[in-house]
Write a protein that holds these residues in place. Structure first.
Motif, PDB file in Angstrom:
ATOM      1  N   MET A  24       0.837  -1.200   0.000  1.00 57.40           N
ATOM      2  CA  MET A  24       0.000   0.000   0.000  1.00 57.40           C
ATOM      3  C   MET A  24       0.873   1.251   0.000  1.00 57.40           C
ATOM      4  SD  MET A  24      -2.850   1.078   2.841  1.00 57.40           S
ATOM      5  CE  MET A  24      -3.688   2.676   2.805  1.00 57.40           C
ATOM      6  N   GLY A  25       1.951   1.203   0.791  1.00 48.91           N
ATOM      7  CA  GLY A  25       2.875   2.328   0.825  1.00 48.91           C
ATOM      8  C   GLY A  25       3.499   2.599  -0.529  1.00 48.91           C
ATOM      9  N   GLY A  26       3.812   1.540  -1.266  1.00 47.65           N
ATOM     10  CA  GLY A  26       4.364   1.713  -2.601  1.00 47.65           C
ATOM     11  C   GLY A  26       3.385   2.410  -3.528  1.00 47.65           C
ATOM     12  N   LEU A  27       2.100   2.081  -3.416  1.00 48.91           N
ATOM     13  CA  LEU A  27       1.083   2.755  -4.224  1.00 48.91           C
ATOM     14  C   LEU A  27       1.030   4.245  -3.893  1.00 48.91           C
ATOM     15  CD1 LEU A  27      -1.948   0.272  -4.219  1.00 48.91           C
ATOM     16  CD2 LEU A  27      -0.320   0.693  -6.060  1.00 48.91           C
ATOM     17  N   VAL A  28       1.090   4.563  -2.603  1.00 48.83           N
ATOM     18  CA  VAL A  28       1.027   5.968  -2.201  1.00 48.83           C
ATOM     19  C   VAL A  28       2.280   6.717  -2.646  1.00 48.83           C
ATOM     20  CG1 VAL A  28       0.864   7.551  -0.244  1.00 48.83           C
ATOM     21  CG2 VAL A  28      -0.511   5.468  -0.272  1.00 48.83           C
ATOM     22  N   GLU A  29       3.441   6.076  -2.561  1.00 51.10           N
ATOM     23  CA  GLU A  29       4.661   6.700  -3.073  1.00 51.10           C
ATOM     24  C   GLU A  29       4.497   7.088  -4.536  1.00 51.10           C
ATOM     25  OE1 GLU A  29       8.863   5.583  -1.851  1.00 51.10           O
ATOM     26  OE2 GLU A  29       7.795   3.701  -1.516  1.00 51.10           O
ATOM     27  N   VAL A  47      -3.322  12.956 -14.079  1.00 45.39           N
ATOM     28  CA  VAL A  47      -4.305  13.242 -13.035  1.00 45.39           C
ATOM     29  C   VAL A  47      -5.206  12.033 -12.822  1.00 45.39           C
ATOM     30  CG1 VAL A  47      -6.270  14.677 -12.372  1.00 45.39           C
ATOM     31  CG2 VAL A  47      -4.265  15.724 -13.444  1.00 45.39           C
ATOM     32  N   GLN A  48      -5.615  11.387 -13.895  1.00 50.22           N
ATOM     33  CA  GLN A  48      -6.473  10.214 -13.780  1.00 50.22           C
ATOM     34  C   GLN A  48      -5.769   9.073 -13.060  1.00 50.22           C
ATOM     35  OE1 GLN A  48      -9.696  10.038 -14.407  1.00 50.22           O
ATOM     36  NE2 GLN A  48      -9.676   7.947 -13.599  1.00 50.22           N
ATOM     37  N   ARG A  49      -4.462   8.930 -13.302  1.00 49.03           N
ATOM     38  CA  ARG A  49      -3.711   7.869 -12.608  1.00 49.03           C
ATOM     39  C   ARG A  49      -3.681   8.132 -11.103  1.00 49.03           C
ATOM     40  NH1 ARG A  49      -0.215   7.790 -17.235  1.00 49.03           N
ATOM     41  NH2 ARG A  49       1.304   9.171 -16.248  1.00 49.03           N
ATOM     42  N   VAL A  50      -3.534   9.394 -10.724  1.00 46.98           N
ATOM     43  CA  VAL A  50      -3.541   9.734  -9.297  1.00 46.98           C
ATOM     44  C   VAL A  50      -4.895   9.396  -8.683  1.00 46.98           C
ATOM     45  CG1 VAL A  50      -3.345  11.605  -7.611  1.00 46.98           C
ATOM     46  CG2 VAL A  50      -1.804  11.553  -9.588  1.00 46.98           C
ATOM     47  N   LEU A  51      -5.972   9.699  -9.392  1.00 43.04           N
ATOM     48  CA  LEU A  51      -7.310   9.401  -8.890  1.00 43.04           C
ATOM     49  C   LEU A  51      -7.552   7.898  -8.803  1.00 43.04           C
ATOM     50  CD1 LEU A  51      -9.398  12.104 -10.813  1.00 43.04           C
ATOM     51  CD2 LEU A  51      -8.591  12.181  -8.456  1.00 43.04           C
ATOM     52  N   GLN A  52      -7.050   7.160  -9.791  1.00 47.59           N
ATOM     53  CA  GLN A  52      -7.200   5.710  -9.766  1.00 47.59           C
ATOM     54  C   GLN A  52      -6.445   5.111  -8.585  1.00 47.59           C
ATOM     55  OE1 GLN A  52      -9.099   3.529 -11.664  1.00 47.59           O
ATOM     56  NE2 GLN A  52      -8.421   2.134 -10.037  1.00 47.59           N
ATOM     57  N   ARG A  53      -5.265   5.635  -8.322  1.00 49.07           N
ATOM     58  CA  ARG A  53      -4.495   5.172  -7.171  1.00 49.07           C
ATOM     59  C   ARG A  53      -5.283   5.401  -5.880  1.00 49.07           C
ATOM     60  NH1 ARG A  53      -1.807   2.352  -9.747  1.00 49.07           N
ATOM     61  NH2 ARG A  53       0.422   2.453 -10.216  1.00 49.07           N
ATOM     62  N   GLU A  54      -6.025   6.502  -5.790  1.00 48.29           N
ATOM     63  CA  GLU A  54      -6.800   6.778  -4.588  1.00 48.29           C
ATOM     64  C   GLU A  54      -7.806   5.661  -4.339  1.00 48.29           C
ATOM     65  OE1 GLU A  54      -9.449  10.374  -2.610  1.00 48.29           O
ATOM     66  OE2 GLU A  54      -9.556  10.051  -4.761  1.00 48.29           O
ATOM     67  N   ARG A  55      -8.476   5.210  -5.371  1.00 50.71           N
ATOM     68  CA  ARG A  55      -9.445   4.123  -5.212  1.00 50.71           C
ATOM     69  C   ARG A  55      -8.752   2.836  -4.764  1.00 50.71           C
ATOM     70  NH1 ARG A  55     -11.822   7.034  -9.584  1.00 50.71           N
ATOM     71  NH2 ARG A  55     -10.615   5.921 -11.164  1.00 50.71           N
ATOM     72  N   ASP A  56      -7.581   2.561  -5.356  1.00 58.40           N
ATOM     73  CA  ASP A  56      -6.842   1.356  -4.977  1.00 58.40           C
ATOM     74  C   ASP A  56      -6.377   1.423  -3.523  1.00 58.40           C
ATOM     75  OD1 ASP A  56      -7.186   0.526  -7.589  1.00 58.40           O
ATOM     76  OD2 ASP A  56      -5.191   1.169  -8.244  1.00 58.40           O
ATOM     77  N   VAL A  57      -5.868   2.591  -3.127  1.00 55.75           N
ATOM     78  CA  VAL A  57      -5.372   2.776  -1.764  1.00 55.75           C
ATOM     79  C   VAL A  57      -6.516   2.648  -0.764  1.00 55.75           C
ATOM     80  CG1 VAL A  57      -4.435   4.495  -0.158  1.00 55.75           C
ATOM     81  CG2 VAL A  57      -3.334   4.142  -2.384  1.00 55.75           C
ATOM     82  N   ALA A  59      -9.253   0.948  -1.071  1.00 50.75           N
ATOM     83  CA  ALA A  59      -9.650  -0.463  -0.984  1.00 50.75           C
ATOM     84  C   ALA A  59      -8.661  -1.252  -0.128  1.00 50.75           C
ATOM     85  CB  ALA A  59      -9.740  -1.067  -2.381  1.00 50.75           C
ATOM     86  N   MET A  60      -7.371  -0.959  -0.287  1.00 51.34           N
ATOM     87  CA  MET A  60      -6.365  -1.664   0.502  1.00 51.34           C
ATOM     88  C   MET A  60      -6.493  -1.324   1.981  1.00 51.34           C
ATOM     89  SD  MET A  60      -2.891  -1.776  -1.784  1.00 51.34           S
ATOM     90  CE  MET A  60      -2.196  -3.091  -0.774  1.00 51.34           C
ATOM     91  N   GLU A  61      -6.793  -0.067   2.291  1.00 49.60           N
ATOM     92  CA  GLU A  61      -6.956   0.318   3.692  1.00 49.60           C
ATOM     93  C   GLU A  61      -8.070  -0.500   4.348  1.00 49.60           C
ATOM     94  OE1 GLU A  61      -7.877   4.223   6.500  1.00 49.60           O
ATOM     95  OE2 GLU A  61      -8.693   4.111   4.473  1.00 49.60           O
ATOM     96  N   LEU A  62      -9.195  -0.631   3.660  1.00 51.65           N
ATOM     97  CA  LEU A  62     -10.314  -1.393   4.213  1.00 51.65           C
ATOM     98  C   LEU A  62      -9.954  -2.859   4.399  1.00 51.65           C
ATOM     99  CD1 LEU A  62     -13.268   0.149   2.163  1.00 51.65           C
ATOM    100  CD2 LEU A  62     -12.648   0.630   4.540  1.00 51.65           C
ATOM    101  N   GLU A  63      -9.273  -3.437   3.419  1.00 48.36           N
ATOM    102  CA  GLU A  63      -8.885  -4.844   3.503  1.00 48.36           C
ATOM    103  C   GLU A  63      -7.918  -5.086   4.660  1.00 48.36           C
ATOM    104  OE1 GLU A  63      -7.228  -5.772  -0.255  1.00 48.36           O
ATOM    105  OE2 GLU A  63      -9.131  -5.581  -1.346  1.00 48.36           O
ATOM    106  N   ILE A  64      -6.939  -4.212   4.791  1.00 46.51           N
ATOM    107  CA  ILE A  64      -5.941  -4.373   5.851  1.00 46.51           C
ATOM    108  C   ILE A  64      -6.575  -4.203   7.229  1.00 46.51           C
ATOM    109  CG2 ILE A  64      -3.871  -3.346   6.890  1.00 46.51           C
ATOM    110  CD1 ILE A  64      -2.968  -2.728   3.966  1.00 46.51           C
ATOM    111  N   ASP A  65      -7.447  -3.211   7.364  1.00 50.32           N
ATOM    112  CA  ASP A  65      -8.119  -3.007   8.648  1.00 50.32           C
ATOM    113  C   ASP A  65      -8.945  -4.226   9.046  1.00 50.32           C
ATOM    114  OD1 ASP A  65      -7.083  -0.574   9.274  1.00 50.32           O
ATOM    115  OD2 ASP A  65      -8.831   0.601   8.687  1.00 50.32           O
TER     116      ASP A  65
END
Length: 236
Positions: A24-29, A47-57, A59-65
């Motif tokens: 997840m940290g790698g995605l945020v980097e 800009v779209q790639r940054v927004l797409q990363r937000e959705r991925d990040v 989702a990962m936060e919810l899964e990890i929690d």
């Protein structure tokens, strides 16, 4: 972590959740890097790639929690492992927030270029602060990956350099906008981006604090120096 438990499956679970947090940290980097690029050269694709990363990040936060809660419920970990799981949970929350700030930077960069064709903004301080924040995030994740408390401790003052660079940038921008009122709208976008970069640095600092807590049981939040560190309260 390997070899700490007779239950090797528990070791595997801890290693897996740590790996997922680092992923997840790698995605945020990457998200932060792309967002900083948007300040200089925004394109719809970036800009779209940054927004797409937000959705991925997100989702990962919810899964990890969910997985952290499951491990705590099933394993009822002892103090050291519980600290690690708490630190990883807080790390994911701060990574998600850093990603949110990256989205703000990307959007402000795009908006700035849409509002004005001016290209003579004094942005050197902003670029320096962005590079420092990105570097601090990378170093904090590396310290977490190695569970390296001394390296994490050395990062706690890095946000001061980010703040210094941004203070110089803000002063330059105020002068620039006062001399060219046509640049105010775009200049405000840059100032909002600067605030988001400062917050990315703050979240990176938090990651270093969580690494120290996980490895040494020391709560260094709000401590002004290493000499004032106090051990965390023992787990119940």
């Amino acid at each position: 972590m390997s070899g700490r438990h007779l239950d090797h499956q528990f070791d595997a679970e801890l290693e897996d959740i740590t790996r997922r947090v680092l992923s997840m940290g790698g995605l945020v980097e990457n998200q932060v890097s792309q967002a900083l690029y948007c300040v200089a050269c925004p394109t719809p694709e970036v800009v779209q790639r940054v927004l797409q990363r937000e959705r991925d990040v997100n989702a990962m936060e919810l899964e990890i929690d969910r997985e952290v809660c499951s491990i705590i419920t099933r394993r009822q970990p002892a103090a050291m492992d519980l600290r690690l799981l708490m630190a990883l949970s807080k790390t994911t929350a701060n990574l998600e927030r850093a990603g949110d700030e990256a989205v703000k930077v990307a959007r402000m960069g795009k908006a700035m270029h849409e509002h004005s064709r001016t290209r003579d903004f004094p942005t050197s301080g902003l670029r320096i602060a962005g590079d420092l924040a990105s570097e601090q995030l990378s170093k904090s994740l590396d310290a977490l990956a190695r569970m390296d408390a001394p390296s994490a401790l050395s990062l706690l003052e890095d946000d001061l350099a980010i703040k210094a660079a941004l203070e110089g940038f803000v002063r330059s921008m105020i002068t620039h906008m006062a001399n060219d009122t046509r640049s105010v709208r775009a200049g405000l976008d840059l100032l909002f981006a600067a605030k988001a970069i400062e917050r990315i640095g703050a979240h990176a600092k938090n990651l270093a604090e969580f690494t120290i807590y996980a490895t040494n049981g020391l709560d260094v939040r709000h401590s002004s120096s290493a000499g004032r560190l106090q051990p965390a309260a023992p787990s119940a």
